[in-house]
Design an enzyme around this catalytic site. Structure first.
Site, PDB file in Angstrom:
ATOM      1  N   SER A  13       0.818  -1.241   0.035  1.00 49.54           N
ATOM      2  CA  SER A  13       0.080   0.039   0.136  1.00 49.54           C
ATOM      3  C   SER A  13       0.871   1.183  -0.137  1.00 49.54           C
ATOM      4  O   SER A  13       0.432   2.415  -0.470  1.00 49.54           O
ATOM      5  CB  SER A  13      -0.867   0.105   1.193  1.00 49.54           C
ATOM      6  OG  SER A  13      -0.408   0.217   2.349  1.00 49.54           O
ATOM      7  N   HIS A 109       8.488   3.460   8.903  1.00 51.97           N
ATOM      8  CA  HIS A 109       8.486   2.500   9.942  1.00 51.97           C
ATOM      9  C   HIS A 109       7.276   2.783  10.736  1.00 51.97           C
ATOM     10  O   HIS A 109       7.222   4.122  10.981  1.00 51.97           O
ATOM     11  CB  HIS A 109       9.648   2.705  10.880  1.00 51.97           C
ATOM     12  CG  HIS A 109       9.429   1.552  11.831  1.00 51.97           C
ATOM     13  ND1 HIS A 109       9.640   0.280  11.795  1.00 51.97           N
ATOM     14  CD2 HIS A 109       9.075   1.673  13.217  1.00 51.97           C
ATOM     15  CE1 HIS A 109       9.520  -0.277  13.075  1.00 51.97           C
ATOM     16  NE2 HIS A 109       9.287   0.348  13.929  1.00 51.97           N
TER      17      HIS A 109
HETATM   18  C1  GAR Z   1       3.548  -0.734   6.913  1.00 59.72           C
HETATM   19  O1  GAR Z   1       2.970  -0.185   7.909  1.00 59.72           O
HETATM   20  C2  GAR Z   1       5.242  -0.271   6.934  1.00 59.72           C
HETATM   21  O2  GAR Z   1       5.470   0.862   7.711  1.00 59.72           O
HETATM   22  C3  GAR Z   1       5.737  -1.454   7.803  1.00 59.72           C
HETATM   23  O3  GAR Z   1       5.092  -2.613   7.012  1.00 59.72           O
HETATM   24  C4  GAR Z   1       3.858  -1.948   6.588  1.00 59.72           C
HETATM   25  C5  GAR Z   1       3.870  -2.445   4.907  1.00 59.72           C
HETATM   26  O4  GAR Z   1       2.666  -2.294   4.504  1.00 59.72           O
HETATM   27  N1  GAR Z   1       7.123  -1.719   7.648  1.00 59.72           N
HETATM   28  C6  GAR Z   1       7.935  -1.858   8.614  1.00 59.72           C
HETATM   29  O5  GAR Z   1       7.460  -2.486   9.486  1.00 59.72           O
HETATM   30  C7  GAR Z   1       9.357  -1.958   8.370  1.00 59.72           C
HETATM   31  N2  GAR Z   1      10.165  -2.112   9.607  1.00 59.72           N
HETATM   32  P1  GAR Z   1       2.474  -2.019   2.792  1.00 59.72           P
HETATM   33  O6  GAR Z   1       3.115  -3.178   2.572  1.00 59.72           O
HETATM   34  O7  GAR Z   1       0.948  -1.964   2.671  1.00 59.72           O
HETATM   35  O8  GAR Z   1       3.209  -0.500   2.639  1.00 59.72           O
END
Ligand code: GAR
Length: 207
Positions: A13, A109
Site C-alpha cells: 500500500s 516505519h
Molecule cells: C507498513 O506499515 C510499513 O510501515 C511497515 O510494514 C507495513 C507495510 O505495508 N514496515 C515495517 O514495519 C518496516 N520495519 P504496505 O506493504 O501496505 O506498504
C-alpha cells in the site's frame, strides 16, 4: 528527473501511494523499478498494473543471506537509482548496499522512532500504553530503524484501540509521509547534518 527504486515485501500500500503520487504529478520523479524479496507480494502486481518493471529476488531461492544481498546489490547498481525507498521491505539491508548508496536510502516505519523499532511496532506501542503513536520516515543506516529522522506523523491511541485499528490509522499517515518525503527529496529540499534533518522552505535553497 530523479529516478526511484522501491523495495517492498508484501501488501504494497505504501508503494501504491508512491505510484499514485507520481501519476498525479505530486512527485516529479520516475519510479524505474519495484524490487521484491517475495514472489507473492501484492506490490509486484501493483508494479505490473502501473507498467513499472518488477524484479523478484525470491529470498528463499538463495543459498544464504549474503548471496541474496549480492544479487540485490548487483541489481541496484545496474538500475543506478537516485533514491531507494523501502516501503514495507521486511529485511535488514546489508552494509555493502548502504555504503554503495549513501544518504540515498529511506524507510518508512510504523512507530514514532526511536520508540518501538523492529517488528510489530503498532502492537509494541499498544502494549506499552503510549497515548500517541505514528510513523517515521528516516534515512537508512546500518543499525535497524536508527537512521536520521526525516519526517514523523502522529495519531492518537484510543482507549478501545486494537492493533488492527491502530495500524490502519497509522497507515493513513504513512501514505502521506512517504510520498511527501520523496517529493521533498526530488525538489532537493532535504538537508542532513549528522542526525539532524531539515527541510528547506523553497527550492531555491533559502529557508
Ligand atoms: C507498513 O506499515 C510499513 O510501515 C511497515 O510494514 C507495513 C507495510 O505495508 N514496515 C515495517 O514495519 C518496516 N520495519 P504496505 O506493504 O501496505 O506498504
Amino acid at each position: 528527473m530523479k529516478q526511484i527504486v522501491v523495495l517492498a515485501s508484501g501488501r504494497g500500500s505504501n508503494f501504491q501511494a508512491i505510484v499514485s503520487a507520481i501519476q498525479e504529478d505530486n512527485i516529479r520523479a520516475q519510479c524505474i523499478a519495484l524490487i521484491s524479496d517475495n514472489p507473492l507480494a501484492v506490490a509486484v502486481d501493483i508494479a505490473r498494473d502501473a507498467n513499472i518493471p518488477a524484479h523478484v529476488l525470491d529470498f528463499l531461492s538463495f543459498p544464504d543471506k549474503s548471496a541474496y544481498e549480492e544479487a540485490l546489490l548487483y541489481l541496484l547498481v545496474q538500475l543506478n537509482p537516485d533514491i531507494i525507498a523501502l516501503a514495507g521491505y521486511m529485511r535488514l539491508l546489508g552494509d555493502s548496499i548502504i555504503q554503495t548508496f549513501p544518504d540515498s536510502i529511506i524507510n518508512i516505519h510504523p512507530s514514532l522512532l526511536p520508540s518501538f523499532p523492529g517488528l510489530h511496532a503498532q502492537e509494541q506501542a499498544l502494549r506499552y500504553g503510549v497515548k500517541i503513536a505514528g510513523c517515521t520516515v528516516h534515512f537508512v543506516t546500518k543499525d535497524m530503524d536508527n537512521g536520521p529522522v526525516i519526517m514523523q506523523r502522529s495519531v492518537p491511541v484510543l482507549d478501545d484501540d486494537d492493533k488492527e485499528h491502530l495500524a490502519d490509522r497509522i497507515l493513513v499517515e504513512e501514505h502521506k509521509a512517504l510520498p511527501e518525503v520523496l517529493r521533498l527529496i526530488c525538489e532537493d529540499r532535504i538537508r542532513r547534518e549528522g542526525r539532524k534533518v531539515t527541510v528547506l522552505k523553497n527550492p531555491s535553497g533559502f529557508p
